[in-house]
Scaffold this active site. Structure first.
Site, PDB file in Angstrom:
ATOM      1  N   ILE A  18      -9.330   0.827  -5.303  1.00  0.00           N
ATOM      2  CA  ILE A  18      -9.712   0.953  -3.904  1.00  0.00           C
ATOM      3  C   ILE A  18      -9.968   2.435  -3.686  1.00  0.00           C
ATOM      4  O   ILE A  18      -9.042   3.244  -3.762  1.00  0.00           O
ATOM      5  CB  ILE A  18      -8.630   0.419  -2.958  1.00  0.00           C
ATOM      6  CG1 ILE A  18      -8.356  -1.060  -3.258  1.00  0.00           C
ATOM      7  CG2 ILE A  18      -9.058   0.593  -1.506  1.00  0.00           C
ATOM      8  CD1 ILE A  18      -7.240  -1.677  -2.432  1.00  0.00           C
ATOM      9  N   LYS A  20      -1.622  -1.483  -3.834  1.00  0.00           N
ATOM     10  CA  LYS A  20      -2.563  -0.381  -3.966  1.00  0.00           C
ATOM     11  C   LYS A  20      -1.740   0.884  -4.136  1.00  0.00           C
ATOM     12  O   LYS A  20      -0.964   1.257  -3.254  1.00  0.00           O
ATOM     13  CB  LYS A  20      -3.461  -0.243  -2.737  1.00  0.00           C
ATOM     14  CG  LYS A  20      -4.437   0.933  -2.890  1.00  0.00           C
ATOM     15  CD  LYS A  20      -5.044   1.395  -1.588  1.00  0.00           C
ATOM     16  CE  LYS A  20      -5.917   2.629  -1.854  1.00  0.00           C
ATOM     17  NZ  LYS A  20      -6.415   3.257  -0.617  1.00  0.00           N
ATOM     18  N   TYR A  64       0.864  -1.173   0.000  1.00  0.00           N
ATOM     19  CA  TYR A  64       0.000   0.000   0.000  1.00  0.00           C
ATOM     20  C   TYR A  64       0.903   1.227   0.000  1.00  0.00           C
ATOM     21  O   TYR A  64       1.552   1.535   0.995  1.00  0.00           O
ATOM     22  CB  TYR A  64      -0.912  -0.054   1.233  1.00  0.00           C
ATOM     23  CG  TYR A  64      -1.899   1.078   1.415  1.00  0.00           C
ATOM     24  CD1 TYR A  64      -2.025   2.129   0.502  1.00  0.00           C
ATOM     25  CD2 TYR A  64      -2.733   1.104   2.529  1.00  0.00           C
ATOM     26  CE1 TYR A  64      -2.940   3.149   0.701  1.00  0.00           C
ATOM     27  CE2 TYR A  64      -3.647   2.115   2.739  1.00  0.00           C
ATOM     28  CZ  TYR A  64      -3.740   3.142   1.823  1.00  0.00           C
ATOM     29  OH  TYR A  64      -4.645   4.153   2.029  1.00  0.00           O
TER      30      TYR A  64
END
Length: 294
Positions: free
Chosen positions: A206, A162, A134
Site C-alpha cells: 500500500i 499494513k 494498520y
C-alpha cells in the site's frame, strides 16, 4: 499456483481553494490509478484522513467505490483514536461495501498491547468486511508488536496488516506471523521495500508514492507476478531513487501532494495547518520530476 500480489495506492484526497473536498478531482485520481492497474486505499495518511470529518469519510468512501465500479479493489481506513467512533465509522463503510477496512492504531491515546487487542477485536466483531490492522508508530506513537499481531491473526475477521513502520526487521516478524497463519496477509507500506517484501511473501503493498508514480508501482507488481524479477527490481530501483530524492525535502504526504499539484493543480493543497506551498521547494520538486521524466 503462485498467489497474485496486489498494489494499492493510498489515494490523495483533493481539495478546492476553500478546503472543501473536490470529489470530481478525487474521482479523476481514482481513474488514473485504476488505468495504471493499481487498487485503491482511501482515507489513509496520504488522503489527509486526520483532517476529514466523520461524514466526509463516509461520502469519500462511497464516491471512490462508485468510481471504481468493481474494476479494482478498495480498502478504506476507518481508524480514529477511540474504539467507539472507529466502530461507528467501520459500520458505515461496511454498509457501503468495500474489500477491506483498515484500522490505524489509535493516536494521541497511549495504548497497551492488551488495549490494542481489544480495540481491533471490537471493530472486527462489528463488521462483515475483513479488517486490516494498520501500524504506523511514527505518526500514532502506538505500535502493534509482532506477538500482538500473532494473537489478532487468530480472529476470524482480521485478514492482515499494513506495516508502515519502515523497519525491515518488523516487516520480517509480521511476515513470520503470516506464514504461521496463512489467512493473515501482510502489506508493505515502505516504498523502498516493495520488491523485497513481495519476494519474502507479502500479499502486496500500500503505497503513498504511487500517487506520483502509478505506472512504476504497477510495473513492480506485474513484473513480479509474471516471474520477471529483473524487471521488478529495475522498477523498484527507480521507485526507491525517486522516493529518496522527493522525501529528502520533508514530510512525505505533503510532498506527494505537492508533486501531484505541480502536474495537476486540481488536486489542491492539504487542509491547514499542513505545510504551506513554498516557491523554492516547488522548484526543487519540479527538478526532481523533470529528472525522472514526470
Amino acid at each position: 499456483m503462485t498467489k497474485t500480489r496486489h498494489a494499492y495506492v493510498a489515494l490523495v484526497t483533493c481539495f478546492r481553494d476553500d478546503e472543501t473536498i473536490d470529489f470530481a478531482a478525487t474521482r479523476a485520481q481514482v481513474r488514473r490509478q485504476v488505468a495504471a492497474g493499481n487498487n485503491i486505499m482511501c482515507a489513509g495518511t496520504n488522503g489527509d484522513f486526520t483532517a476529514l470529518t466523520f461524514d466526509e469519510k463516509v461520502r469519500l468512501c462511497a464516491e471512490v467505490v462508485d468510481e471504481v465500479a468493481g474494476r479494482a479493489r478498495v480498502i478504506v481506513n476507518a481508524g480514529t483514536p477511540a474504539t467507539f467512533e472507529t466502530t461507528l465509522l467501520a459500520r458505515e463503510v461496511d454498509r457501503i461495501g468495500v474489500d477491506g477496512i483498515a484500522v490505524i492504531t489509535p493516536y494521541f491515546i497511549a495504548c497497551t498491547q492488551d488495549g490494542l487487542v481489544r480495540h481491533f477485536s471490537t471493530v472486527a466483531d462489528a463488521v462483515q468486511t475483513p479488517v486490516y490492522l494498520y501500524d504506523i508508530p511514527a505518526r500514532t506513537q502506538n505500535h502493534i508488536e509482532p506477538d500482538t499481531a500473532r494473537q489478532l491473526a487468530k480472529h476470524g475477521n482480521i485478514a492482515g496488516i499494513k506495516d508502515s513502520g519502515g523497519a525491515q526487521q518488523t516487516l520480517e516478524e509480521y511476515l513470520a506471523v503470516s506464514r504461521e497463519h496463512p489467512g493473515f496477509e501482510v502489506y508493505s507500506g515502505p516504498d523502498h521495500l516493495v520488491h523485497w517484501a513481495l519476494a519474502e511473501g507479502a500479499a502486496g503493498c500500500i503505497s503513498g508514492l504511487g500517487n506520483v508514480m502509478p505506472d512504476t508501482l504497477a510495473k513492480i507488481l506485474t513484473a513480479f507476478n509474471a516471474g520477471d524479477d529483473a524487471a521488478a527490481e529495475a522498477a523498484q530501483e527507480r521507485f526507491s531513487a525517486f522516493r529518496k530524492d522527493l522525501y529528502g525535502l520533508g514530510y512525505p504526504p505533503a510532498l506527494v501532494k505537492r508533486a501531484l499539484w505541480l502536474r495537476d493543480p486540481s488536486v489542491g493543497a492539504s487542509r491547514q495547518p499542513a505545510l504551506l506551498p513554498d516557491a523554492e521547494q516547488d522548484r526543487q520538486i519540479a527538478k526532481i520530476l523533470e529528472r525522472y521524466g514526470l
